[in-house]
Design an enzyme around this catalytic site. Structure first.
Site, PDB file in Angstrom:
ATOM      1  N   GLU A 135       0.849  -1.184   0.000  1.00 32.83           N
ATOM      2  CA  GLU A 135       0.000   0.000   0.000  1.00 32.83           C
ATOM      3  C   GLU A 135       0.886   1.236   0.000  1.00 32.83           C
ATOM      4  OE1 GLU A 135      -3.667  -2.125   2.481  1.00 32.83           O
ATOM      5  OE2 GLU A 135      -2.745  -0.282   3.272  1.00 32.83           O
ATOM      6  N   PRO A 136       0.307   2.420  -0.245  1.00 29.44           N
ATOM      7  CA  PRO A 136       1.132   3.625  -0.284  1.00 29.44           C
ATOM      8  C   PRO A 136       1.976   3.834   0.966  1.00 29.44           C
ATOM      9  CG  PRO A 136      -1.020   4.100  -1.199  1.00 29.44           C
ATOM     10  CD  PRO A 136      -1.090   2.698  -0.658  1.00 29.44           C
ATOM     11  N   GLY A 139       4.831  -0.868   2.774  1.00 31.27           N
ATOM     12  CA  GLY A 139       5.637  -1.600   1.809  1.00 31.27           C
ATOM     13  C   GLY A 139       6.340  -2.755   2.482  1.00 31.27           C
ATOM     14  N   SER A 140       7.559  -2.508   2.953  1.00 33.12           N
ATOM     15  CA  SER A 140       8.296  -3.546   3.668  1.00 33.12           C
ATOM     16  C   SER A 140       7.570  -3.970   4.942  1.00 33.12           C
ATOM     17  CB  SER A 140       9.701  -3.047   4.009  1.00 33.12           C
ATOM     18  OG  SER A 140      10.449  -2.816   2.833  1.00 33.12           O
ATOM     19  N   GLU A 370       9.248  -7.902  -4.390  1.00 34.38           N
ATOM     20  CA  GLU A 370       9.158  -9.125  -3.563  1.00 34.38           C
ATOM     21  C   GLU A 370      10.006  -9.018  -2.292  1.00 34.38           C
ATOM     22  OE1 GLU A 370       7.084 -11.399  -4.259  1.00 34.38           O
ATOM     23  OE2 GLU A 370       6.679 -11.206  -6.395  1.00 34.38           O
ATOM     24  N   THR A 372      12.620  -5.834  -0.580  1.00 39.25           N
ATOM     25  CA  THR A 372      13.906  -5.255  -0.966  1.00 39.25           C
ATOM     26  C   THR A 372      15.055  -6.156  -0.503  1.00 39.25           C
ATOM     27  OG1 THR A 372      14.210  -4.032   1.095  1.00 39.25           O
ATOM     28  CG2 THR A 372      12.929  -2.948  -0.657  1.00 39.25           C
TER      29      THR A 372
END
Length: 390
Positions: A135-136, A139-140, A370, A372
């Protein structure tokens, strides 16, 4: 552009069937993908017809059970097919990997009825899938996602925004992770959402430095209603499903990275053998020969690493650490090898007349998707030394 040079793949393929499959893939890549890859990437053309052809050829279903329309191939074989497709055009190879990822939740955690009803079309019916986790602002730290699914009887209503969705806006179905409970990883559930669901819309595709033919977009869920029959697994099981899919998906990215690196090496080998300076091919100069040797060695090491992880997966053994290692090493290798390929081509490597610069731009994203490569290092370290103590 040079041909994707001969490599001794047969010794890595376990059966005659697998060798025949690879022959089919190479012929298809040479005939349908490679000749127009540079032109279509430059134009930002999404190759939907090629994905349809791959579906008709059984190449979108390789690692799944034949009972539900899959190809019944081990991951060891499937990943080598991905490598071949990515070498021809990363948009295709990565697209197949994403589609496989999108099918994973239903294939691995769906009920027998769900799999019987939906998987055959997803695997071989010309459909294309996408995977919605990021989502904005998530992420990680995927467990902090905020897209919410609210239940009303036998129907769920999804509200929120997903980001960085490969095939966003063009996919026929989306595997979506949404929050159905409290905060953290335990309140997330997986859903299979049709691409034409009312209230589902895609933003304009992101403007990227590479893979311009592969649309990456935000998806907006505005009161998107899906029946409970499209919930995958139990309520609150979604994050475990997502992590399970990502372990396999990371191997797909590793294989794609090796494909891009191999294509860059093939280009560099062909160029340095033909380019004359000081009265002889530049491949005769020791400094350049050593660069080529290092590139080839890194590629072989990456290929061996992803195949080792795949064989663990095929044997039903834990492979999370090895998948993270493969994704980390292979994508870093792709970045080094493609950069060296540009250097070996000199000024020509920096022009659009040769594919080396495209390979370098494409390699960069593989270090990010997938999970970092910094996240991969965290995963590996946890397996080696346990979780961090604060």
């Amino acid at each position: 552009m040079t041909e994707y040079g001969p490599r001794p793949v047969d010794r890595r393929l376990p059966t005659e069937e697998a060798r025949d499959l690879m022959t089919l893939v190479r012929e298809l890549a040479d005939r349908e993908i490679r000749p127009t890859a540079a032109e279509e990437e430059d134009a930002g053309h999404f190759p939907r017809a090629t994905f349809t052809l791959l579906s008709e050829s059984g190449l979108l279903s390789l690692p799944y059970d034949e009972e539900f329309g899959g190809g019944g191939q081990p991951y060891e074989v499937y990943l080598q097919v991905l490598e071949e497709l990515a070498a021809a055009r990363l948009t295709i190879g990565l697209g197949v990997s994403v589609h496989t990822l999108a099918c994973h939740a239903l294939a691995g955690f769906g009920s027998k009825e769900q799999r019987t009803e939906r998987l055959p079309d997803m695997l071989g019916g010309g459909l294309l899938g996408a995977y919605c986790l990021s989502e904005p602002s998530s992420g990680s730290d995927a467990a902090s996602l905020t897209t919410r699914a609210t239940r009303d009887g036998d129907t769920w209503t999804l509200e929120g925004t997903k980001a960085w969705t490969t095939h966003g806006g063009v996919a026929d179905f989306y595997t979506v992770l949404a929050r159905t409970g409290g905060s953290g990883a335990h309140g997330i559930t997986a859903f299979l959402v049709p691409g034409d669901a009312e209230g589902l819309s895609a933003a304009a595709p992101e403007r990227k430095m590479g893979m311009k033919g592969s649309p990456t977009a935000q998806l907006h869920f505005d009161a998107v209603r899906v029946p409970d029959s499209r919930r995958i697994g139990e309520e609150g099981q979604g994050f475990a499903i997502a992590l399970s899919a990502l372990d396999s998906g990371r191997l797909g990215i590793a294989a794609c990275a090796v494909g891009v690196a191999q294509a860059a090496l093939d280009e560099a080998l062909a160029y340095t053998a033909e380019r004359q300076q000081f009265g002889r091919p530049i491949a005769d100069f020791q400094g350049l020969r050593f660069m080529l040797a290092d590139m080839a060695t890194q590629i072989e090491a990456g290929r061996a690493l992803y195949l080792t992880a795949a064989r663990l997966r095929d044997a039903g053994l834990p492979f999370s650490k090895e998948a993270a290692m493969a994704k980390l090493f292979c994508t870093d290798t792709a970045m080094r090898v493609t950069t060296d390929a540009v250097q070996l081509l000199g000024g020509y490597g920096y022009t659009l007349d040769f594919p080396a610069e495209r390979y370098m731009r494409e390699a960069k994203v593989l270090q990010i998707v997938e999970g970092t490569n910094q996240i991969q290092r965290m995963v590996i370290a946890r397996h080696l030394a346990g979780p961090e103590k604060r």
